[in-house]
Every structure is written in structure tokens, then in C-alpha cells.
Design an enzyme around this catalytic site. Structure first.
Site, PDB file in Angstrom:
ATOM      1  CG  ASP A 141      -2.098   0.955   1.065  1.00  0.00           C
ATOM      2  OD1 ASP A 141      -2.984   0.545   0.857  1.00  0.00           O
ATOM      3  OD2 ASP A 141      -2.011   2.206   0.979  1.00  0.00           O
ATOM      4  CB  ILE A 142       0.756   4.444  -2.056  1.00  0.00           C
ATOM      5  CG1 ILE A 142       1.940   5.199  -2.459  1.00  0.00           C
ATOM      6  CG2 ILE A 142      -0.588   5.189  -1.663  1.00  0.00           C
ATOM      7  CD1 ILE A 142       1.526   5.746  -4.054  1.00  0.00           C
ATOM      8  CG  ASN A 170     -12.439  -0.749   3.417  1.00  0.00           C
ATOM      9  OD1 ASN A 170     -12.698  -1.112   4.753  1.00  0.00           O
ATOM     10  ND2 ASN A 170     -11.264   0.025   3.356  1.00  0.00           N
ATOM     11  CD  GLU A 179      -8.146   6.274  -1.531  1.00  0.00           C
ATOM     12  OE1 GLU A 179      -7.103   6.653  -2.169  1.00  0.00           O
ATOM     13  OE2 GLU A 179      -7.816   5.802  -0.360  1.00  0.00           O
ATOM     14  CB  VAL A 180      -9.386   1.870  -4.984  1.00  0.00           C
ATOM     15  CG1 VAL A 180      -8.767   1.320  -6.465  1.00  0.00           C
ATOM     16  CG2 VAL A 180      -8.028   2.799  -4.681  1.00  0.00           C
ATOM     17  CG  HIS A 187      -8.636  -3.112  -2.427  1.00  0.00           C
ATOM     18  ND1 HIS A 187      -9.602  -2.517  -3.004  1.00  0.00           N
ATOM     19  CD2 HIS A 187      -8.440  -2.523  -1.547  1.00  0.00           C
ATOM     20  CE1 HIS A 187      -9.738  -1.359  -2.732  1.00  0.00           C
ATOM     21  NE2 HIS A 187      -9.152  -1.386  -1.269  1.00  0.00           N
ATOM     22  CG  HIS A 239      -6.958  -2.692   2.859  1.00  0.00           C
ATOM     23  ND1 HIS A 239      -6.045  -1.618   2.783  1.00  0.00           N
ATOM     24  CD2 HIS A 239      -8.094  -2.633   2.275  1.00  0.00           C
ATOM     25  CE1 HIS A 239      -6.874  -0.832   2.216  1.00  0.00           C
ATOM     26  NE2 HIS A 239      -7.987  -1.175   1.960  1.00  0.00           N
TER      27      HIS A 239
HETATM   28  P1  5GP Z   1      -9.670   1.175   0.067  1.00  0.00           P
HETATM   29  O1  5GP Z   1     -10.264   2.573   0.835  1.00  0.00           O
HETATM   30  O2  5GP Z   1     -10.405   1.608  -1.244  1.00  0.00           O
HETATM   31  O3  5GP Z   1     -10.193   0.148   0.705  1.00  0.00           O
HETATM   32  O4  5GP Z   1      -8.399   1.507   0.237  1.00  0.00           O
HETATM   33  C1  5GP Z   1      -7.436   1.939  -0.909  1.00  0.00           C
HETATM   34  C2  5GP Z   1      -6.044   1.660  -0.570  1.00  0.00           C
HETATM   35  O5  5GP Z   1      -5.409   1.983  -1.813  1.00  0.00           O
HETATM   36  C3  5GP Z   1      -5.648   2.811   0.280  1.00  0.00           C
HETATM   37  O6  5GP Z   1      -4.953   2.170   1.449  1.00  0.00           O
HETATM   38  C4  5GP Z   1      -4.590   3.519  -0.301  1.00  0.00           C
HETATM   39  O7  5GP Z   1      -3.611   4.049   0.306  1.00  0.00           O
HETATM   40  C5  5GP Z   1      -4.149   2.566  -1.517  1.00  0.00           C
HETATM   41  N1  5GP Z   1      -3.745   3.296  -2.663  1.00  0.00           N
HETATM   42  C6  5GP Z   1      -4.199   4.505  -3.314  1.00  0.00           C
HETATM   43  N2  5GP Z   1      -3.653   4.577  -4.347  1.00  0.00           N
HETATM   44  C7  5GP Z   1      -2.558   3.688  -4.625  1.00  0.00           C
HETATM   45  C8  5GP Z   1      -1.657   3.713  -5.426  1.00  0.00           C
HETATM   46  O8  5GP Z   1      -1.508   4.306  -6.461  1.00  0.00           O
HETATM   47  N3  5GP Z   1      -0.534   2.753  -5.284  1.00  0.00           N
HETATM   48  C9  5GP Z   1      -0.426   1.959  -3.950  1.00  0.00           C
HETATM   49  N4  5GP Z   1       0.307   1.075  -4.091  1.00  0.00           N
HETATM   50  N5  5GP Z   1      -1.733   2.126  -3.337  1.00  0.00           N
HETATM   51  C10 5GP Z   1      -2.573   2.929  -3.524  1.00  0.00           C
END
Ligand code: 5GP
Length: 125
Positions: free
Chosen positions: A35-36, A96, A104-105, A109, A111
Site C-alpha cells: 500500500d502506498i 471495504n 476509495e478504489v 482488494h 488489505h
Molecule cells: P480502500 O479505501 O479502497 O479500501 O483502500 C484503497 C487503498 O489503496 C488505500 O489504502 C490507499 O493508500 C491505496 N492506494 C491508493 N492509491 C494507490 C496507489 O497508487 N498505489 C498503491 N500502492 N496504493 C494505493
């Protein structure tokens, strides 16, 4: 419920090689990468290569081969998180979905978090 998949989401772009990632494991159907913005010493995202929006989309539509491959990779990442140094044993897997789940994405996925005591699962309120 059917989902519309947005092929411009950031993980789709990572899968197409348009954005770099720090890969931990890659297989025919699955990519695991750091994760970034890590929330723990180990914070790895596990994603299927197929176009699935969230957990139930993947669980309902993916092939048996994709589902097995995905979970085998996830298991290897969990093993890494479980064995992290200077940490109690254990890890957490989170997925999520949607607005309520604060996703967010919009590409499915997991985590996988570990490497420290992670506290209670949900914040109060
Ligand atoms: P979500 O809220 O969708 O469950 O989590 C999305 C995750 O993707 C977040 O923890 C965020 O830090 C990670 N993320 C967002 N953009 C990028 C990216 O460009 N590269 C990586 N490696 N992680 C990302």
C-alpha cells in the site's frame, strides 16, 4: 447487485503497468503489492487481475481458478504479516465496499495488515 466497473480506477492502471507498484507476489490471476500509505509495518493489498468491483462481485462472478489463486496469494501474504518481526503474532484482513464501507478504489482488494498490535476492529461511533 450488478456493478459497473470503472477501467480507469487506479488499480486497473497499476495492472496495465501505467502506474508503478512495489510487487510482493504476482501470479496468473492475482497481484499483491505494498500500500502506498501503509497503516501498519506490513500493509499489503491483494487484488485479482480481473475486473471486479468488490468482495461480493468477485465471490459471485469469478471463476474457481481465480478464487483459489487469489486466496492462495492472500494466504502467503498473511503468513508474512503473521511472522513480522518485533510484533505479536497475528494479522488483520479488511475489505471495504461502497460508500458505507468507505471504499476509495473501486477494484476489489484485500488489505492485509500486521507487524504491530492493531487495536480493536472498528473505531467507536
Ligand atoms: P480502500 O479505501 O479502497 O479500501 O483502500 C484503497 C487503498 O489503496 C488505500 O489504502 C490507499 O493508500 C491505496 N492506494 C491508493 N492509491 C494507490 C496507489 O497508487 N498505489 C498503491 N500502492 N496504493 C494505493
Amino acid at each position: 447487485m450488478p456493478y459497473d466497473y470503472d477501467p480507469q480506477n487506479i488499480f486497473a492502471r497499476i495492472l496495465r503497468g501505467e502506474i508503478p507498484n512495489k510487487t510482493v507476489i504476482e501470479t496468473a490471476h492475482t497481484l499483491a503489492f505494498h500500500d502506498i500509505a501503509p497503516q501498519a509495518p506490513v500493509h499489503v493489498l491483494v487484488i485479482p487481475k480481473g475486473a471486479y468491483v468488490c468482495f461480493d462481485d468477485f465471490a459471485a462472478r469469478a471463476s474457481a481458478e481465480e478464487i483459489v489463486d487469489f486466496h492462495r496469494v492472500a494466504a502467503q501474504i498473511c503468513e508474512i504479516a503473521d511472522g513480522a518481526e518485533n510484533s505479536p503474532r497475528g494479522y488483520r484482513v479488511i475489505s471495504n465496499a461502497g460508500v458505507a464501507g468507505v471504499q476509495e478504489v473501486p477494484h476489489y482488494h484485500l488489505h492485509v495488515l500486521g507487524g504491530r498490535a492493531l487495536g480493536r476492529m472498528l473505531a467507536q461511533g
